[in-house]
Design a protein around this motif. Sequence first.
Motif, PDB file in Angstrom:
ATOM      1  N   PRO A   1       7.648   6.634  11.789  1.00 58.05           N
ATOM      2  CA  PRO A   1       8.686   7.639  12.070  1.00 58.05           C
ATOM      3  C   PRO A   1      10.060   7.251  11.524  1.00 58.05           C
ATOM      4  O   PRO A   1      10.721   8.073  10.882  1.00 58.05           O
ATOM      5  CB  PRO A   1       8.687   7.730  13.600  1.00 58.05           C
ATOM      6  N   ALA A   2      10.492   6.029  11.732  1.00 63.35           N
ATOM      7  CA  ALA A   2      11.810   5.614  11.235  1.00 63.35           C
ATOM      8  C   ALA A   2      11.827   5.531   9.709  1.00 63.35           C
ATOM      9  O   ALA A   2      12.795   5.955   9.066  1.00 63.35           O
ATOM     10  CB  ALA A   2      12.201   4.263  11.842  1.00 63.35           C
ATOM     11  N   ALA A   3      10.752   5.001   9.129  1.00 60.77           N
ATOM     12  CA  ALA A   3      10.686   4.889   7.664  1.00 60.77           C
ATOM     13  C   ALA A   3      10.661   6.272   7.017  1.00 60.77           C
ATOM     14  O   ALA A   3      11.352   6.514   6.013  1.00 60.77           O
ATOM     15  CB  ALA A   3       9.453   4.085   7.257  1.00 60.77           C
ATOM     16  N   ASN A   4       9.890   7.195   7.591  1.00 59.20           N
ATOM     17  CA  ASN A   4       9.834   8.552   7.046  1.00 59.20           C
ATOM     18  C   ASN A   4      11.162   9.279   7.200  1.00 59.20           C
ATOM     19  O   ASN A   4      11.584  10.012   6.309  1.00 59.20           O
ATOM     20  CB  ASN A   4       8.707   9.355   7.701  1.00 59.20           C
ATOM     21  N   ALA A   5      11.827   9.088   8.328  1.00 58.12           N
ATOM     22  CA  ALA A   5      13.134   9.720   8.538  1.00 58.12           C
ATOM     23  C   ALA A   5      14.138   9.226   7.500  1.00 58.12           C
ATOM     24  O   ALA A   5      14.908  10.015   6.943  1.00 58.12           O
ATOM     25  CB  ALA A   5      13.634   9.443   9.952  1.00 58.12           C
ATOM     26  N   ALA A   6      14.139   7.932   7.218  1.00 58.83           N
ATOM     27  CA  ALA A   6      15.047   7.378   6.208  1.00 58.83           C
ATOM     28  C   ALA A   6      14.712   7.917   4.819  1.00 58.83           C
ATOM     29  O   ALA A   6      15.605   8.287   4.051  1.00 58.83           O
ATOM     30  CB  ALA A   6      14.972   5.856   6.221  1.00 58.83           C
TER      31      ALA A   6
END
Length: 133
Positions: free
Chosen positions: A29-34
């Motif tokens: 989730p954090a990697a995709n958001a970035a």
Amino acid sequence: RLRSRRLTLSALLAQCALAFGARTRAALPAANAALNARFGGAAPASGAYPDASGILFLGFSDDPWQAATVPMGEASSSRTSADARRPSLGVQTCFTMCDGCGHCGAGVPAEAMKRCSGVADAFVRELVETELG
């Protein structure tokens, strides 16, 4: 459609956890958001590169990863551009609808692939001509 109703984004994410480990799944989730913030996600000519152009997305009706790409409608072909140097290139999409049209065009019958293959050929030709003059 050939894709099972059970082949959902949740099922594919669970498969990711099995293949790459729970830590990788937890980091998504954090990697995709970035990544989406930087490159625009479903609106590729936005984010850190609002003048993005020379991008072609090919979509297929039975691709289990449809939820992870730019929005495309049935039989769609569209383009947008913020680049004055090559206004006809912009960000384009071409969608192929057929039974078995899987990820990256796997299983697409030759006849069904003709329209988007033509779009891709013209796109690459124009990109090369524009960039190499």
